[in-house]
Design a protein around this motif. Sequence first.
Motif, PDB file in Angstrom:
ATOM      1  N   MET A 193       0.951  -1.297   0.115  1.00 20.80           N
ATOM      2  CA  MET A 193      -0.251  -0.048   0.006  1.00 20.80           C
ATOM      3  C   MET A 193       1.007   1.138  -0.094  1.00 20.80           C
ATOM      4  O   MET A 193       2.037   1.351   0.542  1.00 20.80           O
ATOM      5  N   VAL A 241      -1.493   4.080  -4.731  1.00 20.25           N
ATOM      6  CA  VAL A 241      -2.809   2.991  -4.486  1.00 20.25           C
ATOM      7  C   VAL A 241      -3.894   3.478  -3.814  1.00 20.25           C
ATOM      8  O   VAL A 241      -5.130   3.390  -4.306  1.00 20.25           O
ATOM      9  N   ALA A 242      -3.541   4.057  -2.679  1.00 21.79           N
ATOM     10  CA  ALA A 242      -4.819   4.699  -1.852  1.00 21.79           C
ATOM     11  C   ALA A 242      -5.788   5.602  -2.663  1.00 21.79           C
ATOM     12  O   ALA A 242      -6.823   5.940  -2.719  1.00 21.79           O
ATOM     13  N   GLY A 282      -5.660   6.527  -5.843  1.00 21.80           N
ATOM     14  CA  GLY A 282      -6.448   5.800  -7.234  1.00 21.80           C
ATOM     15  C   GLY A 282      -7.381   5.054  -6.824  1.00 21.80           C
ATOM     16  O   GLY A 282      -8.456   5.213  -7.631  1.00 21.80           O
ATOM     17  N   GLU A 283      -7.595   4.275  -5.895  1.00 17.70           N
ATOM     18  CA  GLU A 283      -8.540   3.286  -5.663  1.00 17.70           C
ATOM     19  C   GLU A 283      -9.851   4.443  -5.087  1.00 17.70           C
ATOM     20  O   GLU A 283     -11.146   4.130  -5.197  1.00 17.70           O
ATOM     21  N   TYR A 284      -9.321   5.616  -4.206  1.00 21.87           N
ATOM     22  CA  TYR A 284     -10.306   6.219  -3.740  1.00 21.87           C
ATOM     23  C   TYR A 284     -11.071   7.098  -5.003  1.00 21.87           C
ATOM     24  O   TYR A 284     -12.393   7.354  -5.009  1.00 21.87           O
ATOM     25  N   ARG A 340     -11.260   6.202  -7.729  1.00 20.03           N
ATOM     26  CA  ARG A 340     -12.109   5.041  -8.578  1.00 20.03           C
ATOM     27  C   ARG A 340     -13.813   5.052  -7.750  1.00 20.03           C
ATOM     28  O   ARG A 340     -14.696   5.035  -8.337  1.00 20.03           O
ATOM     29  N   GLU A 341     -13.565   5.049  -6.416  1.00 22.67           N
ATOM     30  CA  GLU A 341     -14.534   4.835  -5.521  1.00 22.67           C
ATOM     31  C   GLU A 341     -15.598   5.967  -5.708  1.00 22.67           C
ATOM     32  O   GLU A 341     -16.803   5.610  -5.900  1.00 22.67           O
TER      33      GLU A 341
END
Length: 286
Positions: free
Chosen positions: A200, A204-205, A207-209, A211-212
């Motif tokens: 992590m 990563v954090a 990009g994921e957020y 997209r969320e």
Amino acid sequence: MGSPPHAHPLPTPSTPAGRDGLAALLDRPRQSVVALDFDGTLAEIVPDPERARAHPAAVPALARLAPEVASVAVVTGRPAGVAVRYGGFAGVAGLEHLVVLGHYGSERWDAVTGTVQTPAPHPGVAAVRAELPGFLDSIGAWSGTWIEEKGQAVAVHTRRASDPAAAFEALRDPLAHLAARHGLVLEPGRMVLELRPPGMDKGVALGEYVREVNAEAVLYAGDDLGDLPAFAAVEKLRSDGVPGLLVCSGSTEVTELADRADLLLPGPAAVVGFLAALADRLTGRP
């Protein structure tokens, strides 16, 4: 009639991609994410990280800005709960949907619930925590260095050493080997070396957020080497058609971010002023 006067002028990014990112944020704020590092970006770097606090104008600026955008997220290497406490983010009108992604995204605090989601601790962190004092002593590195407990990670600071940069470089390889031996990674920062679990990072954090929340534009502001993955994530998003703005909270200690930033601001006070300027523009009032 002209546009209303603003207490905080909005600076212009130096790159075309940055200008596109800012334009997209101003055009579609409700589909935009504003993501920010904490130490060195919202808070000044101080010799004792336990004394770090958000700039006095940070929370008022964020409380004005947050209702105008899709989300404001603080992305930090600190434990999420510590960042919330040092930032003064809890229970603030306007920040009801603030998210803090702590420990590089492995922890998450949501203002709407006031709770922290955290993973099970990595066994390597406990092993390093037990071994580190003797390890530093054995290599003669105690003078001027000290250990910070971070829950999901352990950090060694050199800022108080007689020659902080030399102490940092002398410890870098030995601590990298210690981290690897326990299945951890070494994260260098501004006169700090952090041993933490792999898998992590802020990229990563972020990009994921993004997209969320299905964001259509993103701003990221940071100051340190740990923010480089977040810069890379924004660059990847831009290549995928999502406009982005990269802001560097300037430091003479770290130049890598400044070289890649669209907008260079001289420290937390200027970052907070920029956030206030965004709020001025989006609310249409000074």
